[in-house]
Write an enzyme that holds these catalytic residues in place. Structure first.
Site, mmCIF file in Angstrom:
data_model
loop_
_atom_site.group_PDB
_atom_site.id
_atom_site.type_symbol
_atom_site.label_atom_id
_atom_site.label_comp_id
_atom_site.label_asym_id
_atom_site.label_seq_id
_atom_site.Cartn_x
_atom_site.Cartn_y
_atom_site.Cartn_z
ATOM 1 N N SER A 7 -3.286 -58.881 0.197
ATOM 2 C CA SER A 7 -3.030 -57.833 -0.794
ATOM 3 C C SER A 7 -2.103 -58.380 -1.874
ATOM 4 O O SER A 7 -0.963 -58.762 -1.604
ATOM 5 C CB SER A 7 -2.383 -56.614 -0.115
ATOM 6 N N HIS A 31 -7.398 -58.141 -1.493
ATOM 7 C CA HIS A 31 -7.222 -56.688 -1.489
ATOM 8 C C HIS A 31 -6.425 -56.306 -2.744
ATOM 9 O O HIS A 31 -5.321 -56.796 -2.963
ATOM 10 C CB HIS A 31 -6.466 -56.346 -0.201
ATOM 11 N N ASP A 33 -4.761 -53.260 -4.734
ATOM 12 C CA ASP A 33 -4.285 -51.873 -4.662
ATOM 13 C C ASP A 33 -4.299 -51.251 -6.047
ATOM 14 O O ASP A 33 -3.664 -51.759 -6.977
ATOM 15 C CB ASP A 33 -2.849 -51.848 -4.112
ATOM 16 N N MET A 35 -3.504 -47.831 -8.176
ATOM 17 C CA MET A 35 -2.755 -46.571 -8.061
ATOM 18 C C MET A 35 -2.670 -45.900 -9.428
ATOM 19 O O MET A 35 -2.485 -46.583 -10.440
ATOM 20 C CB MET A 35 -1.333 -46.861 -7.574
ATOM 21 N N HIS A 64 -8.622 -51.008 -3.176
ATOM 22 C CA HIS A 64 -8.100 -49.875 -2.406
ATOM 23 C C HIS A 64 -7.602 -48.853 -3.418
ATOM 24 O O HIS A 64 -6.534 -49.014 -3.992
ATOM 25 C CB HIS A 64 -6.982 -50.372 -1.469
ATOM 26 N N ASP A 173 -3.640 -51.257 7.136
ATOM 27 C CA ASP A 173 -2.980 -51.586 5.865
ATOM 28 C C ASP A 173 -1.561 -51.034 5.839
ATOM 29 O O ASP A 173 -1.364 -49.824 5.841
ATOM 30 C CB ASP A 173 -3.794 -51.015 4.693
HETATM 31 C C1 DX5 Z 1 0.321 -49.842 -0.135
HETATM 32 C C2 DX5 Z 1 -0.863 -50.737 -0.186
HETATM 33 C C3 DX5 Z 1 -0.825 -51.910 0.734
HETATM 34 C C4 DX5 Z 1 0.327 -52.830 0.456
HETATM 35 C C5 DX5 Z 1 0.727 -53.505 1.729
HETATM 36 O O1 DX5 Z 1 0.024 -48.630 -0.709
HETATM 37 O O2 DX5 Z 1 -2.052 -50.045 0.122
HETATM 38 O O3 DX5 Z 1 -2.048 -52.620 0.652
HETATM 39 O O4 DX5 Z 1 -0.026 -53.786 -0.506
HETATM 40 O O5 DX5 Z 1 1.947 -54.124 1.542
HETATM 41 P P1 DX5 Z 1 2.734 -54.723 2.776
HETATM 42 O O6 DX5 Z 1 1.818 -55.654 3.519
HETATM 43 O O7 DX5 Z 1 3.885 -55.400 2.143
HETATM 44 O O8 DX5 Z 1 3.143 -53.549 3.624
HETATM 45 ZN ZN ZN Z 2 -3.821 -51.325 0.151
#
Ligand code: DX5
Ligand code: ZN
Length: 220
Positions: A7, A31, A33, A35, A64, A173
Site C-alpha cells: 500500500s 494497493h 488507497d 479517499m 481501495h 488491510d
Molecule cells: C487505510 C488504508 C490502508 C493503509 C494501511 O485506510 O486502507 O490500506 O494504507 O496502512 P498500514 O499498513 O500502515 O496500517
Molecule cells: Zn487500503
C-alpha cells in the site's frame, strides 16, 4: 500461496517509482488507497497517481476506494490503468449495480468491510466479487494498530468462501506487520496489505522479503 499487497499510502510519494521498485520483487499487487474526504475524513490519491504508476510497474494496481458514490470513479480509474477496484459495502445502498458497472468497464471487483459491519452482510454478494477485503483498522490512515477482532472475522469469511467453493481473494488491510502476518494467514487471509510495515521500515525491500517468506512458509 498468499500474496503481498504494497500500500503506497505510507510511501515517499515524491519518489514513488523508486519506492515501488524497492518492494516489487517480493510484491504481488500495488494497493492504492483512494479517499474523498467524505466517506473518510482525509483526501488521498486517485486517478492521477494511478496513471503515474501505470508505466512504472507491471504489477496489478488495486484501488481501495474509501469514497461515497464509488461508481462515479470507475471509468476514470480504469482509463488511468487500474486493474482491480474495491469499494466499501457501507458506501452504497446495494453493491450489485456498482459491481456490474466496474466489471463492465473491464476491472476485477471487490467489496471491503469496516470492522463494525457484520461479515454476514457481504455473504449474499460473494458470488459477484473477485476479492473481499476486511479492514483491521478504522479506514483513513496508515500507521494504526491492527484490531485483533479481524481474526474471527477472517475465519468467518473464509468459512463462507470455502463452503461455496469460491476462489475469491480474502484480504486483510490495516496494521499488518511481520509479527501478526502469520496469524492473519492462519485465519484465512490470502492477501496481506501493508503500508507502514513496508514503507515505514528503514529497509522496505528487506521488509517485503520477510513478508514474502512468511507467506511462503505458511503456504507450505
Ligand atoms: C487505510 C488504508 C490502508 C493503509 C494501511 O485506510 O486502507 O490500506 O494504507 O496502512 P498500514 O499498513 O500502515 O496500517
Ligand atoms: Zn487500503
Amino acid at each position: 500461496m498468499g500474496k503481498l499487497a504494497a500500500s503506497i499510502l505510507a510511501a515517499d510519494l515524491a519518489h514513488l517509482a523508486d519506492q515501488v521498485k524497492l518492494v516489487e520483487p517480493w510484491t504481488d499487487v500495488i494497493h492504492v488507497d483512494i479517499m474523498d474526504g467524505h466517506f473518510v475524513p482525509p483526501i488521498a490519491l486517485g486517478g492521477v497517481v494511478v496513471a503515474s504508476l501505470r508505466p512504472v510497474t507491471a504489477l496489478p494496481l488495486h484501488g481501495h476506494l474509501m469514497v461515497d458514490a464509488p461508481e462515479t470513479q470507475f471509468e476514470e480509474l480504469r482509463a488511468a490503468g487500474l486493474d482491480v477496484v474495491s469499494f466499501h459495502l457501507e458506501a452504497v445502498p446495494d453493491p450489485s449495480p456498482a459491481l456490474r458497472k466496474a466489471r463492465g468497464v473491464g476491472m476485477r471487483v471487490g467489496l471491503t468491510l469496516n470492522l463494525e459491519t457484520p461479515v454476514e452482510r457481504v455473504v449474499p454478494y460473494l458470488e459477484e466479487i473477485d476479492d473481499l477485503m476486511l479492514m483491521s483498522i478504522p479506514p483513513g490512515w496508515s500507521g494504526q494498530r491492527l484490531n485483533p477482532a479481524v481474526f474471527p472475522r477472517l475465519e468467518r469469511a473464509r468459512e463462507e468462501i470455502d463452503r461455496r467453493g469460491l476462489a475469491i481473494e480474502l484480504e486483510v488491510d490495516g496494521g499488518v506487520k511481520l509479527d501478526n502476518a502469520r496469524r492473519a494467514i492462519e485465519a484465512g487471509a490470502t492477501v496481506l496489505v501493508s503500508a507502514s510495515g513496508l514503507f515505514g521500515s528503514s529497509d522496505p525491500a528487506e521488509a517485503a522479503r520477510s513478508f514474502a517468506s512468511i507467506l511462503a512458509e505458511a503456504g507450505g
